[in-house]
Motif scaffolding. Structure first.
Motif, PDB file in Angstrom:
ATOM      1  N   SER A 125       0.853  -1.126   0.092  1.00  0.00           N
ATOM      2  CA  SER A 125       0.037  -0.092   0.053  1.00  0.00           C
ATOM      3  C   SER A 125       0.673   1.329  -0.034  1.00  0.00           C
ATOM      4  CB  SER A 125      -1.054   0.094   1.256  1.00  0.00           C
ATOM      5  OG  SER A 125      -0.149   0.437   2.479  1.00  0.00           O
ATOM      6  N   ASN A 126       2.132   1.248   0.248  1.00  0.00           N
ATOM      7  CA  ASN A 126       3.060   2.284   0.597  1.00  0.00           C
ATOM      8  C   ASN A 126       2.416   3.353   1.460  1.00  0.00           C
ATOM      9  OD1 ASN A 126       4.813   1.493  -1.325  1.00  0.00           O
ATOM     10  ND2 ASN A 126       3.375   2.056  -3.059  1.00  0.00           N
ATOM     11  N   GLN A 127       1.652   2.749   2.517  1.00  0.00           N
ATOM     12  CA  GLN A 127       1.048   3.944   3.349  1.00  0.00           C
ATOM     13  C   GLN A 127       1.532   3.512   4.700  1.00  0.00           C
ATOM     14  OE1 GLN A 127      -1.478   6.318   2.886  1.00  0.00           O
ATOM     15  NE2 GLN A 127      -0.618   5.755   0.758  1.00  0.00           N
ATOM     16  N   ALA A 128       2.437   2.328   5.021  1.00  0.00           N
ATOM     17  CA  ALA A 128       2.797   1.857   6.148  1.00  0.00           C
ATOM     18  C   ALA A 128       4.108   2.798   6.585  1.00  0.00           C
ATOM     19  CB  ALA A 128       3.343   0.909   6.217  1.00  0.00           C
ATOM     20  N   GLN A 129       3.955   3.507   7.853  1.00  0.00           N
ATOM     21  CA  GLN A 129       5.145   4.108   8.394  1.00  0.00           C
ATOM     22  C   GLN A 129       6.433   3.224   8.318  1.00  0.00           C
ATOM     23  OE1 GLN A 129       4.450   5.607  12.397  1.00  0.00           O
ATOM     24  NE2 GLN A 129       2.408   6.368  11.960  1.00  0.00           N
ATOM     25  N   LEU A 130       7.602   4.061   8.092  1.00  0.00           N
ATOM     26  CA  LEU A 130       9.040   3.167   7.970  1.00  0.00           C
ATOM     27  C   LEU A 130       9.156   2.283   8.853  1.00  0.00           C
ATOM     28  CD1 LEU A 130      10.901   3.004   6.083  1.00  0.00           C
ATOM     29  CD2 LEU A 130      12.543   4.726   7.234  1.00  0.00           C
ATOM     30  N   ALA A 131       9.035   2.663  10.250  1.00  0.00           N
ATOM     31  CA  ALA A 131       9.218   1.495  11.316  1.00  0.00           C
ATOM     32  C   ALA A 131       8.298   0.278  11.196  1.00  0.00           C
ATOM     33  CB  ALA A 131       9.047   2.392  12.723  1.00  0.00           C
ATOM     34  N   ASP A 132       7.300   0.546  10.910  1.00  0.00           N
ATOM     35  CA  ASP A 132       6.359  -0.392  10.827  1.00  0.00           C
ATOM     36  C   ASP A 132       6.560  -1.212   9.424  1.00  0.00           C
ATOM     37  OD1 ASP A 132       4.859   0.197  12.857  1.00  0.00           O
ATOM     38  OD2 ASP A 132       3.594   1.408  11.907  1.00  0.00           O
ATOM     39  N   LEU A 133       7.102  -0.579   8.552  1.00  0.00           N
ATOM     40  CA  LEU A 133       7.274  -1.271   7.088  1.00  0.00           C
ATOM     41  C   LEU A 133       8.390  -2.521   7.510  1.00  0.00           C
ATOM     42  CD1 LEU A 133       7.387  -1.781   4.244  1.00  0.00           C
ATOM     43  CD2 LEU A 133       8.722   0.029   3.912  1.00  0.00           C
ATOM     44  N   GLY A 134       9.381  -2.024   8.314  1.00  0.00           N
ATOM     45  CA  GLY A 134      10.706  -2.983   8.630  1.00  0.00           C
ATOM     46  C   GLY A 134      10.186  -4.107   9.611  1.00  0.00           C
TER      47      GLY A 134
END
Length: 433
Positions: A125-134
């Motif tokens: 989605s490209n909507q996740a915060q960077l920390a959450d993406l990791g």
């Protein structure tokens, strides 16, 4: 000095000790996604400059499923509605919320496929915060690993680290170990060990605690793959960073299994085991006694016997114990009385390197470390010296006097079959400091 071997009785022969525990350290362990750790981010909202709305097509299909999940309702009924909800996704915002909801539902239903699909949608989605993406990438890698898809697991571990995921070691969320384990499963062991070593060094330089799981994985993997030189390096590295009786015992077992079987070399290994509280088994105490020889190092063997009694490895009525103690008691006073004579012979013009070594050995067994240091130093200057033996024991004498810098410099000069033992003694000096 007596040259005939001391005859032991009733001491079990065979391997130095079981390495089952050390080898088991190579088993991988990725956190299960059904644990509460995964729920940390399951309700996290995507960042947005303004609060967008779910698309007109998606919203009506999302809301009923969300209501069931929020109310802890009929999980089966909610799962039945998921395909239609996914088919109605129109925007990245829809995609994030669909994935978020499916992750929650997958957690409640313990449905790995649904968990994976939800995580993939949130990542896409490209909507996740960077920390959450990791974190999401890490969990996707964990699922792939558990499914035996090690290539995907490696890709996701790299992506997790690239996103800046710092792990959560308390909850076993470890992207570094996931990467290393994936490399090992892909038969890229050398690359895995190099990655772990680089990671350990970087964390150490930064003043951060190095997880013992990394050190254990490096040691266990190198040992299991018969990479002897690497196993010795990891053994020393592990006890330097995580010095305790368990890590010392496992590391010393690896050295014993992969290094020489020369009794004179093993003696200095047993001495380190005793110093680090790693001697526990009857066989270990018995081999220490045989290597030292109760007739020539009676005072040292007396201390070994006392430690064996305290560890319940021997009993006072044990025939072997009584036999050794009888020999020890008959020689202790003589060894103390002979030490000055041996030292004078070593210092005499005709004194040999072997004379200095014998005197040093007696003083070492008497715990007179200053005199032992002097004798070993003297022996190094004489022709025919066994330099590696003398340097090893010189370093031991210095270590016992807390001459840490001198001991490390001495151990660094040891080569040949004694190098592995010297490396561990140097690691002991580091760990103590």
């Amino acid at each position: 000095m007596l040259r005939q071997p001391f005859a032991s009785r009733n001491i079990r022969r065979g391997r130095f000790g079981s390495l089952a525990t050390a080898v088991a350290l190579t088993a991988v362990g990725v956190v299960a996604l059904t644990q509460p750790a995964l729920a940390q981010r399951e309700r996290r909202q995507p960042p947005a400059a303004q609060e967008p709305s779910l698309s007109a097509e998606f919203g009506p299909l999302y809301q009923p499923v969300a209501a069931i999940v929020t109310a802890n309702g009929d999980v089966a009924a909610a799962k039945a509605q998921v395909p239609a909800m996914v088919a109605a996704i129109k925007t990245d915002y829809d995609r994030f919320f669909a994935g978020n909801l499916m992750l929650q539902l997958g957690n409640k239903a313990n449905d790995r496929a649904l968990q994976k699909q939800g995580l993939e949608l949130m990542v896409a989605s490209n909507q996740a915060q960077l920390a959450d993406l990791g974190l999401f990438r890490y969990f996707l890698g964990g699922l792939a690993f558990e499914d035996g898809d090690f290539t995907t697991a490696l890709t996701q571990a790299d992506a997790s680290l690239a996103a800046g995921f710092a792990g959560n070691l308390a909850q076993q969320q470890d992207p570094w170990l996931l990467k290393a384990d994936s490399l090992i499963k892909l038969n890229r062991t050398a690359e895995a060990l190099q990655f772990l070593r680089t990671t350990v060094d970087a964390r150490s330089v930064a003043g951060q605690t190095v997880p013992d799981s990394w050190l254990a994985r490096g040691l266990g993997t190198a040992y299991e793959q018969n990479l002897n030189a690497e196993a010795l390096e990891w053994a020393a590295l592990r006890v330097r960073h995580a010095p305790n009786a368990m890590t010392w015992r496992q590391s010393l077992q690896v050295v014993s299994e992969t290094a020489t079987v020369d009794p004179k070399v093993r003696l200095d290994l047993y001495r380190l085991m005793a110093l680090t509280g790693s001697l526990t088994e009857r066989a270990d105490f018995g081999r220490y006694i045989e290597a030292a020889d109760p007739r020539s190092m009676s005072n040292e063997v007396s201390r070994v016997l006392a430690a064996a009694l305290a560890a319940n490895a021997f009993t006072a009525s044990d025939n072997y114990y009584q036999s050794v103690k009888s020999t020890v008691d008959a020689n202790m006073a003589k060894d103390r009385a002979d030490a000055p004579t041996l030292a004078r012979q070593a210092r005499a013009a005709a004194g040999t390197a072997r004379d200095a070594q014998n005197a040093g050995d007696v003083y070492l067994s008497l715990e007179n470390y200053a005199e032992a240091e002097a004798m070993y130093t003297l022996g190094l200057d004489k022709p025919g010296a066994d330099r590696d033996l003398l340097l090893t024991r010189l370093g031991i004498a210095q270590a016992h006097q807390n001459k840490n810098a001198e001991a490390k410099a001495t151990f660094a000069q040891v080569g040949g079959e004694r190098a592995a033992v010297a490396r561990l003694w140097s690691a002991y000096v580091d760990s103590r400091g």
